[in-house]
Structures are given as C-alpha cells and as structure tokens.
Motif scaffolding. Structure first.
Motif, PDB file in Angstrom:
ATOM      1  N   ARG A 130       0.855  -1.192   0.000  1.00  0.00           N
ATOM      2  CA  ARG A 130       0.000   0.000   0.000  1.00  0.00           C
ATOM      3  C   ARG A 130       0.888   1.237   0.000  1.00  0.00           C
ATOM      4  NH1 ARG A 130      -3.954  -0.384   4.913  1.00  0.00           N
ATOM      5  NH2 ARG A 130      -4.486   1.673   4.092  1.00  0.00           N
ATOM      6  N   PRO A 131       0.458   2.323  -0.656  1.00  0.00           N
ATOM      7  CA  PRO A 131       1.320   3.509  -0.779  1.00  0.00           C
ATOM      8  C   PRO A 131       1.876   4.023   0.533  1.00  0.00           C
ATOM      9  CG  PRO A 131      -0.552   3.709  -2.238  1.00  0.00           C
ATOM     10  CD  PRO A 131      -0.787   2.472  -1.419  1.00  0.00           C
ATOM     11  N   LYS A 132       1.080   4.055   1.606  1.00  0.00           N
ATOM     12  CA  LYS A 132       1.575   4.580   2.881  1.00  0.00           C
ATOM     13  C   LYS A 132       2.643   3.671   3.475  1.00  0.00           C
ATOM     14  CE  LYS A 132      -2.422   7.342   4.229  1.00  0.00           C
ATOM     15  NZ  LYS A 132      -3.464   7.587   5.253  1.00  0.00           N
ATOM     16  N   LEU A 133       2.518   2.361   3.274  1.00  0.00           N
ATOM     17  CA  LEU A 133       3.540   1.443   3.754  1.00  0.00           C
ATOM     18  C   LEU A 133       4.810   1.591   2.921  1.00  0.00           C
ATOM     19  CD1 LEU A 133       1.501  -1.840   4.453  1.00  0.00           C
ATOM     20  CD2 LEU A 133       1.857   0.159   5.917  1.00  0.00           C
ATOM     21  N   ARG A 134       4.625   1.741   1.607  1.00  0.00           N
ATOM     22  CA  ARG A 134       5.773   1.900   0.723  1.00  0.00           C
ATOM     23  C   ARG A 134       6.530   3.195   1.051  1.00  0.00           C
ATOM     24  NH1 ARG A 134       5.073   2.785  -5.573  1.00  0.00           N
ATOM     25  NH2 ARG A 134       3.139   1.686  -5.118  1.00  0.00           N
ATOM     26  N   MET A 135       5.778   4.269   1.340  1.00  0.00           N
ATOM     27  CA  MET A 135       6.427   5.531   1.659  1.00  0.00           C
ATOM     28  C   MET A 135       7.203   5.431   2.962  1.00  0.00           C
ATOM     29  SD  MET A 135       7.213   8.550   0.721  1.00  0.00           S
ATOM     30  CE  MET A 135       6.109   9.034  -0.625  1.00  0.00           C
ATOM     31  N   ALA A 136       6.662   4.695   3.929  1.00  0.00           N
ATOM     32  CA  ALA A 136       7.380   4.510   5.189  1.00  0.00           C
ATOM     33  C   ALA A 136       8.706   3.787   4.955  1.00  0.00           C
ATOM     34  CB  ALA A 136       6.514   3.732   6.183  1.00  0.00           C
ATOM     35  N   ILE A 137       8.686   2.761   4.117  1.00  0.00           N
ATOM     36  CA  ILE A 137       9.914   2.046   3.776  1.00  0.00           C
ATOM     37  C   ILE A 137      10.889   2.974   3.055  1.00  0.00           C
ATOM     38  CG2 ILE A 137      10.865   0.239   2.282  1.00  0.00           C
ATOM     39  CD1 ILE A 137       9.717  -0.970   4.740  1.00  0.00           C
ATOM     40  N   LEU A 138      10.365   3.765   2.126  1.00  0.00           N
ATOM     41  CA  LEU A 138      11.196   4.721   1.383  1.00  0.00           C
ATOM     42  C   LEU A 138      11.902   5.686   2.323  1.00  0.00           C
ATOM     43  CD1 LEU A 138      12.089   6.480  -1.083  1.00  0.00           C
ATOM     44  CD2 LEU A 138       9.840   7.536  -0.966  1.00  0.00           C
ATOM     45  N   LEU A 139      11.143   6.294   3.228  1.00  0.00           N
ATOM     46  CA  LEU A 139      11.715   7.301   4.114  1.00  0.00           C
ATOM     47  C   LEU A 139      12.711   6.687   5.095  1.00  0.00           C
ATOM     48  CD1 LEU A 139       8.524   9.418   4.898  1.00  0.00           C
ATOM     49  CD2 LEU A 139      10.327   9.929   3.251  1.00  0.00           C
ATOM     50  N   LYS A 140      12.441   5.462   5.541  1.00  0.00           N
ATOM     51  CA  LYS A 140      13.317   4.822   6.522  1.00  0.00           C
ATOM     52  C   LYS A 140      14.599   4.289   5.895  1.00  0.00           C
ATOM     53  CE  LYS A 140      14.627   2.904  10.391  1.00  0.00           C
ATOM     54  NZ  LYS A 140      15.188   3.752  11.471  1.00  0.00           N
ATOM     55  N   TYR A 141      14.484   3.558   4.797  1.00  0.00           N
ATOM     56  CA  TYR A 141      15.637   2.827   4.281  1.00  0.00           C
ATOM     57  C   TYR A 141      16.296   3.475   3.065  1.00  0.00           C
ATOM     58  CZ  TYR A 141      13.993  -0.705   7.482  1.00  0.00           C
ATOM     59  OH  TYR A 141      13.596  -1.367   8.619  1.00  0.00           O
ATOM     60  N   PHE A 142      15.570   4.294   2.325  1.00  0.00           N
ATOM     61  CA  PHE A 142      16.172   4.980   1.185  1.00  0.00           C
ATOM     62  C   PHE A 142      16.629   6.386   1.577  1.00  0.00           C
ATOM     63  CE2 PHE A 142      14.301   1.460  -0.793  1.00  0.00           C
ATOM     64  CZ  PHE A 142      14.793   1.330  -2.072  1.00  0.00           C
ATOM     65  N   GLU A 143      15.809   7.095   2.337  1.00  0.00           N
ATOM     66  CA  GLU A 143      16.169   8.440   2.762  1.00  0.00           C
ATOM     67  C   GLU A 143      16.824   8.473   4.140  1.00  0.00           C
ATOM     68  OE1 GLU A 143      15.907  11.031   0.726  1.00  0.00           O
ATOM     69  OE2 GLU A 143      15.102   9.656  -0.774  1.00  0.00           O
ATOM     70  N   GLU A 144      16.773   7.348   4.858  1.00  0.00           N
ATOM     71  CA  GLU A 144      17.442   7.182   6.148  1.00  0.00           C
ATOM     72  C   GLU A 144      16.997   8.209   7.190  1.00  0.00           C
ATOM     73  OE1 GLU A 144      21.612   7.105   5.329  1.00  0.00           O
ATOM     74  OE2 GLU A 144      21.523   5.154   4.332  1.00  0.00           O
ATOM     75  N   LEU A 145      15.695   8.477   7.240  1.00  0.00           N
ATOM     76  CA  LEU A 145      15.149   9.377   8.240  1.00  0.00           C
ATOM     77  C   LEU A 145      14.885   8.620   9.543  1.00  0.00           C
ATOM     78  CD1 LEU A 145      12.572  11.556   6.263  1.00  0.00           C
ATOM     79  CD2 LEU A 145      15.038  11.837   6.483  1.00  0.00           C
ATOM     80  N   SER A 146      14.900   9.341  10.651  1.00  0.00           N
ATOM     81  CA  SER A 146      14.574   8.751  11.941  1.00  0.00           C
ATOM     82  C   SER A 146      13.060   8.581  12.063  1.00  0.00           C
ATOM     83  CB  SER A 146      15.085   9.651  13.070  1.00  0.00           C
ATOM     84  OG  SER A 146      14.350  10.871  13.093  1.00  0.00           O
ATOM     85  N   TYR A 147      12.639   7.848  13.082  1.00  0.00           N
ATOM     86  CA  TYR A 147      11.204   7.692  13.332  1.00  0.00           C
ATOM     87  C   TYR A 147      10.565   9.055  13.574  1.00  0.00           C
ATOM     88  CZ  TYR A 147      11.072   2.573  13.638  1.00  0.00           C
ATOM     89  OH  TYR A 147      11.108   1.234  13.336  1.00  0.00           O
ATOM     90  N   GLU A 148      11.253   9.918  14.318  1.00  0.00           N
ATOM     91  CA  GLU A 148      10.714  11.249  14.601  1.00  0.00           C
ATOM     92  C   GLU A 148      10.531  12.051  13.316  1.00  0.00           C
ATOM     93  OE1 GLU A 148      13.231   9.823  16.105  1.00  0.00           O
ATOM     94  OE2 GLU A 148      12.673   9.689  18.224  1.00  0.00           O
ATOM     95  N   GLU A 149      11.520  11.994  12.428  1.00  0.00           N
ATOM     96  CA  GLU A 149      11.438  12.743  11.174  1.00  0.00           C
ATOM     97  C   GLU A 149      10.344  12.192  10.276  1.00  0.00           C
ATOM     98  OE1 GLU A 149      16.103  14.152  10.672  1.00  0.00           O
ATOM     99  OE2 GLU A 149      15.517  12.103  10.145  1.00  0.00           O
ATOM    100  N   ILE A 150      10.236  10.859  10.209  1.00  0.00           N
ATOM    101  CA  ILE A 150       9.189  10.255   9.388  1.00  0.00           C
ATOM    102  C   ILE A 150       7.813  10.656   9.917  1.00  0.00           C
ATOM    103  CG2 ILE A 150       8.141   8.083   8.639  1.00  0.00           C
ATOM    104  CD1 ILE A 150      10.946   6.836   8.835  1.00  0.00           C
TER     105      ILE A 150
END
Length: 200
Positions: free
Chosen positions: A141-161
């Motif tokens: 689902r897009p929201k799950l995919r975006m969470a993966i993108l921000l965490k593992y591709f953009e390397e953002l913290s939980y707070e930033e995400i």
C-alpha cells in the motif's frame, strides 16, 4: 543520487530571507527556492515511482506549484525542508491514489563492479531477484511503501518520518512492521538466494 536530508536545506543562512521574499511574491526568490530544492523533490518522486522520470518531473512541477501558492502557510514551526518534504510526500501519495496500478519501486540500474566477472547465469539470477523485490515493494500500500522509502532509502529517523507523514511515531512503527511482514511473506522464497548473494 542526492538524498533528501531533512536537516540540510533549513541550515542555509539566507533561507529565511528567501522564504520571506516568496511570501511577498518575489519571483527571484521563488527561482532561488526552486533551484535549491528541485533536485531533492525530484529524487523523492523518482524513488517512489520506480525510476519513472516523466512522472518524477510532473510531480516536481506539481510540488512547486503548490509551494508557490501555499508558502504563506509556512510558519517556521519546523525546518522548511521538512515542510517541503511533507508537501512532496503528500503529492506522491495523491498521485498514487489516482492510479489503478502502482509502478515498480527502486532503481535496477545499479551494477556491482564485479558483475563483469560473474557468469551469465549468476547475473540473470541476481537480476531476477532484484525484479522480485521491486515487484513486492510495488504491491505494498502507498503509505507502507512511503514509510519504507523514508526509513531505508532516505534514512530518516522515526521522529522525522512522523513529522513528514503527520502521524505519531507509533503509527510509523506500525506501518514499518506491517511492511516488513508483507515483504517477508512475499519474498520468503528468495531468502536462500539473498543469503547466497551476501556470502558470495
């Protein structure tokens, strides 16, 4: 490819003046803002839509059109780059909702320097594994995919995400957990191949 790091853009010494100029309708300020951030917005869209350059360009244009009309809404409560990142993320998600099918996610063009020494059979097997991984990501689902993108591709913290997505850290953790489980289910049959790649 340049990554969208939340803390960098907000640190420019002239950022406040440029943003204030945008609020006043200064076209030169808009141009400076566009030049400073367009590559990062493009990168986010390119990752999300699986390397589709035409879609990434269109999303980038949409984001800056929205920015030019909404910059007055930015109150400085967070980094400007975080606010812009949220605008880019929401535009990607909106576009994804309009599509009946979602495009593959990720970039398959990267090559290992040792690939030329591999046998053709090993190279084909590796490409097939990468294709299966992209397919599994595309089915999220897009929201799950975006969470993966921000965490593992953009390397953002939980707070930033959480700030970018406008949700709690608990929601971020839940989405990542659901995404991990879905990917594990879809890619379980590839575990042997992935382990062989890591040890080769």
């Amino acid at each position: 490819m340049e990554q969208f790091v939340v803390t960098n853009a907000g640190a420019r010494p002239d950022a406040a003046g440029v943003i204030e100029g945008c609020r006043r309708g200064d076209r030169d300020a808009f141009r400076q803002l566009f030049e400073a951030h367009k590559d990062r917005v493009y990168s986010v869209a390119l990752y999300f839509f699986g390397g589709d350059e035409a879609t990434a360009s269109d999303i980038t244009q949409q984001v800056f059109l929205k920015l030019f009309t909404r910059v007055g809404q930015f109150r400085g409560d967070s980094e400007f780059s975080t606010w812009l990142y949220r605008l880019a993320t929401n535009t990607c998600l909106d576009e994804a909702r309009r599509r009946r099918r979602f495009l593959p996610f990720g970039d398959s063009t990267r090559r290992e320097t040792s690939a030329q020494r591999d046998s053709q059979e090993a190279s084909l097997a590796r490409d097939e594994t990468a294709h299966r991984v992209r397919e599994a990501l595309a089915e999220l689902r897009p929201k799950l995919r975006m969470a993966i993108l921000l965490k593992y591709f953009e390397e953002l913290s939980y707070e930033e995400i959480a700030e970018v997505l406008g949700c709690s850290k608990g929601t971020v953790a839940s989405r990542l957990n659901r995404a991990h489980k879905a990917l594990a289910h879809k890619l379980g049959h590839l575990r042997g191949a992935l382990l062989r790649d890591e040890t080769s």
